[in-house]
Design a protein around this motif. Structure first.
Motif, PDB file in Angstrom:
ATOM      1  N   LYS A  51       0.830  -1.209   0.000  1.00 50.83           N
ATOM      2  CA  LYS A  51       0.000   0.000   0.000  1.00 50.83           C
ATOM      3  C   LYS A  51       0.862   1.255   0.000  1.00 50.83           C
ATOM      4  O   LYS A  51       0.577   2.218  -0.712  1.00 50.83           O
ATOM      5  CB  LYS A  51      -0.935  -0.003   1.202  1.00 50.83           C
ATOM      6  CG  LYS A  51      -2.044  -1.019   1.091  1.00 50.83           C
ATOM      7  CD  LYS A  51      -2.903  -1.035   2.335  1.00 50.83           C
ATOM      8  CE  LYS A  51      -3.941  -2.140   2.242  1.00 50.83           C
ATOM      9  NZ  LYS A  51      -4.750  -2.256   3.446  1.00 50.83           N
ATOM     10  N   GLN A  52       1.936   1.262   0.788  1.00 50.68           N
ATOM     11  CA  GLN A  52       2.818   2.425   0.848  1.00 50.68           C
ATOM     12  C   GLN A  52       3.557   2.631  -0.465  1.00 50.68           C
ATOM     13  O   GLN A  52       3.730   3.763  -0.917  1.00 50.68           O
ATOM     14  CB  GLN A  52       3.809   2.281   2.001  1.00 50.68           C
ATOM     15  CG  GLN A  52       3.161   2.417   3.354  1.00 50.68           C
ATOM     16  CD  GLN A  52       4.119   2.134   4.501  1.00 50.68           C
ATOM     17  OE1 GLN A  52       5.203   1.600   4.313  1.00 50.68           O
ATOM     18  NE2 GLN A  52       3.700   2.485   5.702  1.00 50.68           N
ATOM     19  N   LEU A  53       3.985   1.553  -1.088  1.00 52.35           N
ATOM     20  CA  LEU A  53       4.658   1.654  -2.377  1.00 52.35           C
ATOM     21  C   LEU A  53       3.730   2.239  -3.431  1.00 52.35           C
ATOM     22  O   LEU A  53       4.102   3.165  -4.161  1.00 52.35           O
ATOM     23  CB  LEU A  53       5.160   0.279  -2.827  1.00 52.35           C
ATOM     24  CG  LEU A  53       5.748   0.200  -4.229  1.00 52.35           C
ATOM     25  CD1 LEU A  53       7.014   1.040  -4.331  1.00 52.35           C
ATOM     26  CD2 LEU A  53       6.019  -1.240  -4.606  1.00 52.35           C
ATOM     27  N   ILE A  54       2.521   1.737  -3.482  1.00 54.99           N
ATOM     28  CA  ILE A  54       1.545   2.232  -4.461  1.00 54.99           C
ATOM     29  C   ILE A  54       1.249   3.708  -4.209  1.00 54.99           C
ATOM     30  O   ILE A  54       1.202   4.519  -5.145  1.00 54.99           O
ATOM     31  CB  ILE A  54       0.236   1.408  -4.413  1.00 54.99           C
ATOM     32  CG1 ILE A  54       0.500  -0.042  -4.814  1.00 54.99           C
ATOM     33  CG2 ILE A  54      -0.850   2.039  -5.269  1.00 54.99           C
ATOM     34  CD1 ILE A  54       0.930  -0.249  -6.233  1.00 54.99           C
ATOM     35  N   GLU A  55       1.075   4.085  -2.948  1.00 58.19           N
ATOM     36  CA  GLU A  55       0.772   5.486  -2.621  1.00 58.19           C
ATOM     37  C   GLU A  55       1.924   6.412  -3.006  1.00 58.19           C
ATOM     38  O   GLU A  55       1.709   7.493  -3.544  1.00 58.19           O
ATOM     39  CB  GLU A  55       0.439   5.634  -1.136  1.00 58.19           C
ATOM     40  CG  GLU A  55      -0.084   6.994  -0.767  1.00 58.19           C
ATOM     41  CD  GLU A  55      -1.317   7.419  -1.562  1.00 58.19           C
ATOM     42  OE1 GLU A  55      -1.414   8.614  -1.912  1.00 58.19           O
ATOM     43  OE2 GLU A  55      -2.180   6.563  -1.855  1.00 58.19           O
ATOM     44  N   ALA A  56       3.157   5.985  -2.759  1.00 58.39           N
ATOM     45  CA  ALA A  56       4.320   6.794  -3.132  1.00 58.39           C
ATOM     46  C   ALA A  56       4.395   6.971  -4.649  1.00 58.39           C
ATOM     47  O   ALA A  56       4.651   8.081  -5.143  1.00 58.39           O
ATOM     48  CB  ALA A  56       5.594   6.154  -2.606  1.00 58.39           C
ATOM     49  N   LEU A  57       4.156   5.893  -5.374  1.00 54.68           N
ATOM     50  CA  LEU A  57       4.168   5.998  -6.837  1.00 54.68           C
ATOM     51  C   LEU A  57       3.028   6.876  -7.340  1.00 54.68           C
ATOM     52  O   LEU A  57       3.193   7.648  -8.282  1.00 54.68           O
ATOM     53  CB  LEU A  57       4.075   4.600  -7.455  1.00 54.68           C
ATOM     54  CG  LEU A  57       5.307   3.719  -7.299  1.00 54.68           C
ATOM     55  CD1 LEU A  57       5.012   2.295  -7.757  1.00 54.68           C
ATOM     56  CD2 LEU A  57       6.482   4.298  -8.064  1.00 54.68           C
ATOM     57  N   ARG A  58       1.878   6.754  -6.696  1.00 59.66           N
ATOM     58  CA  ARG A  58       0.709   7.557  -7.090  1.00 59.66           C
ATOM     59  C   ARG A  58       0.989   9.050  -6.905  1.00 59.66           C
ATOM     60  O   ARG A  58       0.631   9.870  -7.743  1.00 59.66           O
ATOM     61  CB  ARG A  58      -0.501   7.134  -6.262  1.00 59.66           C
ATOM     62  CG  ARG A  58      -1.788   7.773  -6.715  1.00 59.66           C
ATOM     63  CD  ARG A  58      -2.948   7.280  -5.904  1.00 59.66           C
ATOM     64  NE  ARG A  58      -3.137   5.865  -6.214  1.00 59.66           N
ATOM     65  CZ  ARG A  58      -4.091   5.110  -5.722  1.00 59.66           C
ATOM     66  NH1 ARG A  58      -4.948   5.595  -4.863  1.00 59.66           N
ATOM     67  NH2 ARG A  58      -4.202   3.856  -6.073  1.00 59.66           N
ATOM     68  N   GLU A  59       1.654   9.404  -5.804  1.00 55.65           N
ATOM     69  CA  GLU A  59       1.987  10.818  -5.553  1.00 55.65           C
ATOM     70  C   GLU A  59       2.990  11.345  -6.566  1.00 55.65           C
ATOM     71  O   GLU A  59       2.942  12.509  -6.940  1.00 55.65           O
ATOM     72  CB  GLU A  59       2.535  10.972  -4.134  1.00 55.65           C
ATOM     73  CG  GLU A  59       1.478  10.822  -3.062  1.00 55.65           C
ATOM     74  CD  GLU A  59       2.050  10.877  -1.655  1.00 55.65           C
ATOM     75  OE1 GLU A  59       3.244  11.214  -1.489  1.00 55.65           O
ATOM     76  OE2 GLU A  59       1.288  10.580  -0.710  1.00 55.65           O
ATOM     77  N   GLN A  60       3.897  10.476  -7.010  1.00 53.20           N
ATOM     78  CA  GLN A  60       4.895  10.894  -7.994  1.00 53.20           C
ATOM     79  C   GLN A  60       4.312  11.048  -9.393  1.00 53.20           C
ATOM     80  O   GLN A  60       4.872  11.758 -10.219  1.00 53.20           O
ATOM     81  CB  GLN A  60       6.040   9.875  -8.052  1.00 53.20           C
ATOM     82  CG  GLN A  60       6.896   9.849  -6.816  1.00 53.20           C
ATOM     83  CD  GLN A  60       7.956   8.768  -6.876  1.00 53.20           C
ATOM     84  OE1 GLN A  60       8.077   8.028  -7.848  1.00 53.20           O
ATOM     85  NE2 GLN A  60       8.732   8.663  -5.807  1.00 53.20           N
ATOM     86  N   HIS A  61       3.192  10.383  -9.632  1.00 58.08           N
ATOM     87  CA  HIS A  61       2.610  10.403 -10.975  1.00 58.08           C
ATOM     88  C   HIS A  61       1.103  10.643 -10.916  1.00 58.08           C
ATOM     89  O   HIS A  61       0.304   9.761 -11.255  1.00 58.08           O
ATOM     90  CB  HIS A  61       2.931   9.091 -11.706  1.00 58.08           C
ATOM     91  CG  HIS A  61       4.397   8.876 -11.844  1.00 58.08           C
ATOM     92  ND1 HIS A  61       5.153   9.528 -12.787  1.00 58.08           N
ATOM     93  CD2 HIS A  61       5.265   8.132 -11.112  1.00 58.08           C
ATOM     94  CE1 HIS A  61       6.415   9.174 -12.637  1.00 58.08           C
ATOM     95  NE2 HIS A  61       6.501   8.339 -11.633  1.00 58.08           N
ATOM     96  N   PRO A  62       0.711  11.859 -10.542  1.00 55.52           N
ATOM     97  CA  PRO A  62      -0.721  12.159 -10.432  1.00 55.52           C
ATOM     98  C   PRO A  62      -1.433  12.183 -11.783  1.00 55.52           C
ATOM     99  O   PRO A  62      -2.662  12.149 -11.830  1.00 55.52           O
ATOM    100  CB  PRO A  62      -0.738  13.543  -9.769  1.00 55.52           C
ATOM    101  CG  PRO A  62       0.582  14.143 -10.099  1.00 55.52           C
ATOM    102  CD  PRO A  62       1.542  12.996 -10.190  1.00 55.52           C
ATOM    103  N   GLU A  63      -0.678  12.220 -12.854  1.00 52.50           N
ATOM    104  CA  GLU A  63      -1.290  12.260 -14.185  1.00 52.50           C
ATOM    105  C   GLU A  63      -1.913  10.924 -14.585  1.00 52.50           C
ATOM    106  O   GLU A  63      -2.719  10.863 -15.507  1.00 52.50           O
ATOM    107  CB  GLU A  63      -0.246  12.684 -15.233  1.00 52.50           C
ATOM    108  CG  GLU A  63       0.781  11.633 -15.591  1.00 52.50           C
ATOM    109  CD  GLU A  63       1.954  11.483 -14.605  1.00 52.50           C
ATOM    110  OE1 GLU A  63       2.834  10.657 -14.888  1.00 52.50           O
ATOM    111  OE2 GLU A  63       1.986  12.184 -13.575  1.00 52.50           O
ATOM    112  N   MET A  64      -1.581   9.866 -13.879  1.00 51.72           N
ATOM    113  CA  MET A  64      -2.117   8.540 -14.213  1.00 51.72           C
ATOM    114  C   MET A  64      -3.521   8.395 -13.638  1.00 51.72           C
ATOM    115  O   MET A  64      -3.818   8.866 -12.553  1.00 51.72           O
ATOM    116  CB  MET A  64      -1.188   7.441 -13.695  1.00 51.72           C
ATOM    117  CG  MET A  64       0.156   7.475 -14.421  1.00 51.72           C
ATOM    118  SD  MET A  64       1.385   6.325 -13.766  1.00 51.72           S
ATOM    119  CE  MET A  64       0.550   4.782 -13.906  1.00 51.72           C
TER     120      MET A  64
END
Length: 120
Positions: A51-64
């Protein structure tokens, strides 16, 4: 970025297949190791890390899109604890017999062991 995420998913998917034979060879060991992960809290830590990995990636790529993130999260969770156990069996077998794992499980089923797992 989509290519990177797809590559990560592919990488994790291929890992699970390379170790699947080891788990099939010793089903009892795999079940015991999975039980150890459950009583020791390792299973919860694994889910939290995903969950933390996904959230970190999500914050880095809000365009997705949210749909893409939902698919990525599903893929990571589909690489389940069983697959993690399959990958780790050779390392655990090198150092711990099945009887040793059972003794550790007994510890985690004591009041002291449960408290240790909760506070670890």
């Amino acid at each position: 970025m989509k290519k990177t995420i797809i590559a990560l998913i592919f990488f994790f998917s291929t890992i699970q297949f390379s170790y699947a034979g080891s788990a099939a060879a010793d089903l009892e060991y795999a079940k015991t190791l999975k039980l150890l992960f459950s009583v020791s809290g390792t299973q919860e830590v694994y889910a939290t890390a995903i969950k933390q990995l996904i959230e970190a990636l999500r914050e880095q790529h809000p365009e997705m899109s949210a749909e893409l993130w939902a698919g990525i999260e599903k893929e990571f969770f589909d690489i389940s604890l069983t697959d993690l156990v399959d990958m780790l069996i050779p390392a655990y077998q090198k150092y711990f017999t099945i009887n040793y794992l059972k003794e550790i499980i007994k510890f985690y089923n004591t009041p002291v062991g449960r408290k240790y797992a909760q506070n670890l």
